[in-house]
Enzyme design. Structure first.
Site, PDB file in Angstrom:
ATOM      1  N   HIS A 102       0.953  -1.222   0.061  1.00 50.97           N
ATOM      2  CA  HIS A 102      -0.010  -0.136  -0.057  1.00 50.97           C
ATOM      3  C   HIS A 102       0.942   1.133   0.028  1.00 50.97           C
ATOM      4  O   HIS A 102       0.588   2.039  -0.834  1.00 50.97           O
ATOM      5  CB  HIS A 102      -1.066   0.067   1.070  1.00 50.97           C
ATOM      6  CG  HIS A 102      -1.876  -0.858   1.363  1.00 50.97           C
ATOM      7  ND1 HIS A 102      -1.847  -1.964   2.416  1.00 50.97           N
ATOM      8  CD2 HIS A 102      -2.937  -1.262   0.827  1.00 50.97           C
ATOM      9  CE1 HIS A 102      -2.943  -2.609   2.152  1.00 50.97           C
ATOM     10  NE2 HIS A 102      -3.592  -2.305   1.228  1.00 50.97           N
ATOM     11  N   ASP A 114      -3.892  -7.642  -7.176  1.00 51.10           N
ATOM     12  CA  ASP A 114      -5.143  -8.246  -7.517  1.00 51.10           C
ATOM     13  C   ASP A 114      -5.601  -7.812  -9.222  1.00 51.10           C
ATOM     14  O   ASP A 114      -6.385  -6.661  -9.337  1.00 51.10           O
ATOM     15  CB  ASP A 114      -6.083  -7.187  -6.777  1.00 51.10           C
ATOM     16  CG  ASP A 114      -6.098  -7.712  -5.202  1.00 51.10           C
ATOM     17  OD1 ASP A 114      -6.377  -8.787  -4.684  1.00 51.10           O
ATOM     18  OD2 ASP A 114      -5.456  -6.737  -4.514  1.00 51.10           O
ATOM     19  N   MET A 151       3.020  -8.948  -1.187  1.00 52.88           N
ATOM     20  CA  MET A 151       2.522  -8.359   0.040  1.00 52.88           C
ATOM     21  C   MET A 151       0.871  -8.298   0.128  1.00 52.88           C
ATOM     22  O   MET A 151       0.328  -7.892  -0.923  1.00 52.88           O
ATOM     23  CB  MET A 151       2.786  -6.610   0.048  1.00 52.88           C
ATOM     24  CG  MET A 151       4.448  -6.797   0.459  1.00 52.88           C
ATOM     25  SD  MET A 151       4.859  -7.205   2.068  1.00 52.88           S
ATOM     26  CE  MET A 151       6.575  -6.761   1.801  1.00 52.88           C
ATOM     27  N   SER A 194      -2.559  -7.817   3.050  1.00 54.61           N
ATOM     28  CA  SER A 194      -3.024  -7.762   4.649  1.00 54.61           C
ATOM     29  C   SER A 194      -3.118  -8.745   5.101  1.00 54.61           C
ATOM     30  O   SER A 194      -3.228  -9.438   6.485  1.00 54.61           O
ATOM     31  CB  SER A 194      -4.204  -6.857   4.572  1.00 54.61           C
ATOM     32  OG  SER A 194      -4.069  -5.667   3.863  1.00 54.61           O
ATOM     33  N   ARG A 195      -3.735 -10.030   4.411  1.00 49.13           N
ATOM     34  CA  ARG A 195      -3.912 -11.280   5.005  1.00 49.13           C
ATOM     35  C   ARG A 195      -2.636 -12.028   5.392  1.00 49.13           C
ATOM     36  O   ARG A 195      -2.780 -13.166   6.155  1.00 49.13           O
ATOM     37  CB  ARG A 195      -4.500 -12.163   3.807  1.00 49.13           C
ATOM     38  CG  ARG A 195      -5.889 -11.827   3.718  1.00 49.13           C
ATOM     39  CD  ARG A 195      -6.304 -12.546   2.451  1.00 49.13           C
ATOM     40  NE  ARG A 195      -7.572 -11.813   1.678  1.00 49.13           N
ATOM     41  CZ  ARG A 195      -9.047 -12.114   2.124  1.00 49.13           C
ATOM     42  NH1 ARG A 195      -9.087 -13.057   2.945  1.00 49.13           N
ATOM     43  NH2 ARG A 195      -9.951 -11.361   1.435  1.00 49.13           N
TER      44      ARG A 195
HETATM   45  O1  PAF Z   1      -7.885  -3.987  -2.941  1.00 48.26           O
HETATM   46  C1  PAF Z   1      -8.589  -3.850  -1.860  1.00 48.26           C
HETATM   47  O2  PAF Z   1      -7.954  -3.793  -0.909  1.00 48.26           O
HETATM   48  C2  PAF Z   1     -10.109  -3.660  -2.085  1.00 48.26           C
HETATM   49  O3  PAF Z   1     -10.817  -4.567  -2.818  1.00 48.26           O
HETATM   50  C3  PAF Z   1     -10.445  -2.232  -2.310  1.00 48.26           C
HETATM   51  C4  PAF Z   1     -10.125  -1.721  -3.913  1.00 48.26           C
HETATM   52  C5  PAF Z   1      -9.947  -1.078  -1.290  1.00 48.26           C
HETATM   53  C6  PAF Z   1     -12.018  -2.067  -2.435  1.00 48.26           C
HETATM   54  O4  PAF Z   1     -12.742  -2.237  -1.098  1.00 48.26           O
END
Ligand code: PAF
Length: 282
Positions: A37, A152, A186, A188-189
């Site tokens: 992030h 993603d 990377m 969060s999980r």
């Molecule tokens: O990728 C993510 O963390 C989520 O799918 C997002 C884009 C913030 C939408 O909730």
């Protein structure tokens, strides 16, 4: 750093930021911020006058209540990380009420079939939830540019499609996958992995890299069979899917063409933790 919990506060904080030579960047997140992030936010800070980062665990994109409950939440720590990065960040951390009112539900989207592949097959309604929240956040934040990670990749393609179909006035930037030194993408999980699981999971990227090498000389079917076999030998992992797909349509490859770009996509369970990753193949 300004922290807003309500859209009116955010609009006030952004008041005055319009006009030529002003550009508002946006990174939507579900919190539990990590280096991936932060790399998107850093890029946004370099390329825009101001940055908004949203932190919101969006209930409508979870197909499974227990996954939603277990999703890591660490707002205080997230705010500390953002403060260290820059004072020019405006954080929007709304409650579900601020986004959804009393109707926590998804809209239905048609993403020209992109939503039916991979994640869409295994997580029912996931992309309706993602489309709903991202569209609402775009309406609230009104960014000029929004940044999404390629981890993603399917989500990125779907958001590009949504922007195109709905003529949303925002430029989408896809950013490279940020990996730990041992190759783990990377996420969060990852926070939920035990020490021994954490030691084992670089296996996923190792397999993706070898799959890429093999794809130079083997068919998509042969590579897929090889990957399935490798995971079959592992007790710690349960492979949900591995697929080699066309980057544009996300449809599985039947016959390779030199004119197309392909990517291998994987989803794996490590205990009850679901990890995804992907790699460009050509
Ligand atoms: O990728 C993510 O963390 C989520 O799918 C997002 C884009 C913030 C939408 O909730």
């Amino acid at each position: 750093m300004i922290i807003c919990h309500k859209k009116e506060e955010l609009r006030q904080a952004l008041d005055g930021l319009s006009g030529q030579n002003q550009s508002l960047g946006f990174v939507p997140t579900m919190g539990a911020l990590h280096a991936g992030h932060l790399s998107l936010i850093k890029q946004g800070l370099l390329e825009n006058t101001k940055m908004v980062v949203s932190i919101f665990v969006n209930p409508t994109q979870f197909d499974n209540v227990s996954d939603l409950e277990k999703y890591p939440r660490s707002l205080e720590n997230d705010l500390e990380l953002l403060k260290k990065l820059s004072n020019d960040i405006i954080v929007y951390a709304p409650s579900p009420d601020d986004i959804y009112g009393d109707d926590i539900a998804s809209e239905n989207f048609d993403f020209d079939g992109l939503e039916h592949q991979m994640e869409g097959k295994f997580r029912k309604g996931h992309f309706d939830g993602v489309g709903t929240i991202v569209k609402r956040l775009f309406e609230i934040v009104k960014p000029d540019v929004a940044y999404f990670g390629k981890k993603d990749f399917q989500q990125l393609r779907i958001i590009e499609k949504m922007v195109e179909k709905y003529h949303l006035p925002v430029k989408i930037i896809g950013c490279e996958i940020f990996r730990a030194d041992d190759g783990l993408a990377m996420s969060s999980r990852n926070e939920r992995l035990t020490e021994s699981q954490r030691e084992a999971v670089p296996f996923i990227y190792k397999i993706l890299k070898t799959a890429k090498e093999r794809f130079g000389t083997e068919s998509a079917h042969e590579v897929t069979e090889w990957v399935v076999k490798q995971f079959g030998k592992q007790d710690l992992f349960a492979l949900e899917y591995f697929t080699i797909a066309d980057e544009a349509t996300l449809e599985s490859v039947k016959r390779k063409s030199k004119l197309k770009s392909y990517r291998a996509f994987i989803a794996v369970f490590v205990g009850d933790i679901r990890l995804i990753d992907n790699i460009a193949l050509n």
